[in-house]
Design an enzyme around this catalytic site. Sequence first.
Site, short mmCIF file in Angstrom:
data_model
loop_
_atom_site.label_atom_id
_atom_site.label_comp_id
_atom_site.label_asym_id
_atom_site.label_seq_id
_atom_site.Cartn_x
_atom_site.Cartn_y
_atom_site.Cartn_z
N LYS A 10 0.82 -1.22 0.00
CA LYS A 10 0.00 0.00 0.00
C LYS A 10 0.86 1.27 0.00
O LYS A 10 2.06 1.23 0.30
CB LYS A 10 -0.91 -0.03 1.23
N TYR A 50 -12.60 -2.25 -3.32
CA TYR A 50 -13.03 -2.34 -1.92
C TYR A 50 -14.55 -2.26 -1.76
O TYR A 50 -15.03 -1.89 -0.68
CB TYR A 50 -12.35 -1.25 -1.10
N ASN A 113 -1.85 0.25 6.79
CA ASN A 113 -1.34 -0.99 7.36
C ASN A 113 -0.45 -1.79 6.40
O ASN A 113 -0.41 -3.00 6.43
CB ASN A 113 -2.50 -1.85 7.91
N HIS A 116 -2.16 -5.37 1.72
CA HIS A 116 -3.46 -6.02 1.63
C HIS A 116 -3.22 -7.46 1.20
O HIS A 116 -2.31 -7.71 0.40
CB HIS A 116 -4.36 -5.33 0.59
N GLU A 127 -9.81 -11.13 -6.96
CA GLU A 127 -8.84 -10.01 -6.84
C GLU A 127 -7.69 -10.16 -7.85
O GLU A 127 -7.21 -9.16 -8.40
CB GLU A 127 -8.31 -9.94 -5.42
P1 CMP Z 1 -7.28 -4.42 4.06
O1 CMP Z 1 -6.81 -5.76 4.52
O2 CMP Z 1 -6.78 -3.90 2.77
O3 CMP Z 1 -8.89 -4.42 4.01
C1 CMP Z 1 -9.66 -3.27 4.21
C2 CMP Z 1 -8.87 -2.09 4.63
O4 CMP Z 1 -9.59 -1.04 5.23
C3 CMP Z 1 -7.87 -2.48 5.72
O5 CMP Z 1 -6.89 -3.34 5.20
C4 CMP Z 1 -7.41 -1.13 6.19
O6 CMP Z 1 -6.45 -0.55 5.32
C5 CMP Z 1 -8.69 -0.30 6.06
N1 CMP Z 1 -9.32 -0.01 7.36
C6 CMP Z 1 -9.45 1.24 7.87
N2 CMP Z 1 -10.09 1.20 9.04
C7 CMP Z 1 -10.37 -0.08 9.31
C8 CMP Z 1 -11.03 -0.74 10.38
N3 CMP Z 1 -11.52 -0.08 11.43
N4 CMP Z 1 -11.13 -2.07 10.30
C9 CMP Z 1 -10.64 -2.76 9.23
N5 CMP Z 1 -10.03 -2.17 8.18
C10 CMP Z 1 -9.89 -0.84 8.21
#
Ligand code: CMP
Length: 140
Positions: A10, A50, A113, A116, A127
Amino acid sequence: MPQKTLSIIKPDAVKKHVIGKILQKFEENGLKIIALKMVHLKKEDAKKFYMVHKDKPFYESLVEFMTSSPVVVQVLEGENAVEKNREIMGATDFKKAKEGTIRKEFATDIEKNAVHGSDSTQNAEIEIEFFFKKENIFSY
Ligand code: CMP
């Protein structure tokens, strides 16, 4: 039978210049990189990718974040690849991520984070198809 999974490095991790370190974690842990590219997602792409989160309070912010710089997208292959990649990434919330995981090392925020990863074999298929044509996924 080896499985395939989709992984995205990311914008937070791209901007921290840790693309190489993250790819190394996959390779060191037995996940083979069989497709790889850098893309700058358009808003429409990120929204579509998403879509499952469209009713979540973090959806708009997530779309903004995912389009804030290029990302690096890869297909990983290996035994139990979906689950293995999730172990290597660590928990979505980096505060809960275990020592040695990508998120423990590089994530700074529940949104920012670092990576993904597909959460099931079914979603992995969807995906992977979202990002890669069959002829750009390799075998070696
Ligand atoms: P990802 O695994 O890409 O899936 C959804 C994404 O939403 C997650 O990682 C985070 O980057 C983002 N995100 C932001 N806030 C939250 C939250 N409270 N819980 C889960 N995902 C979140």
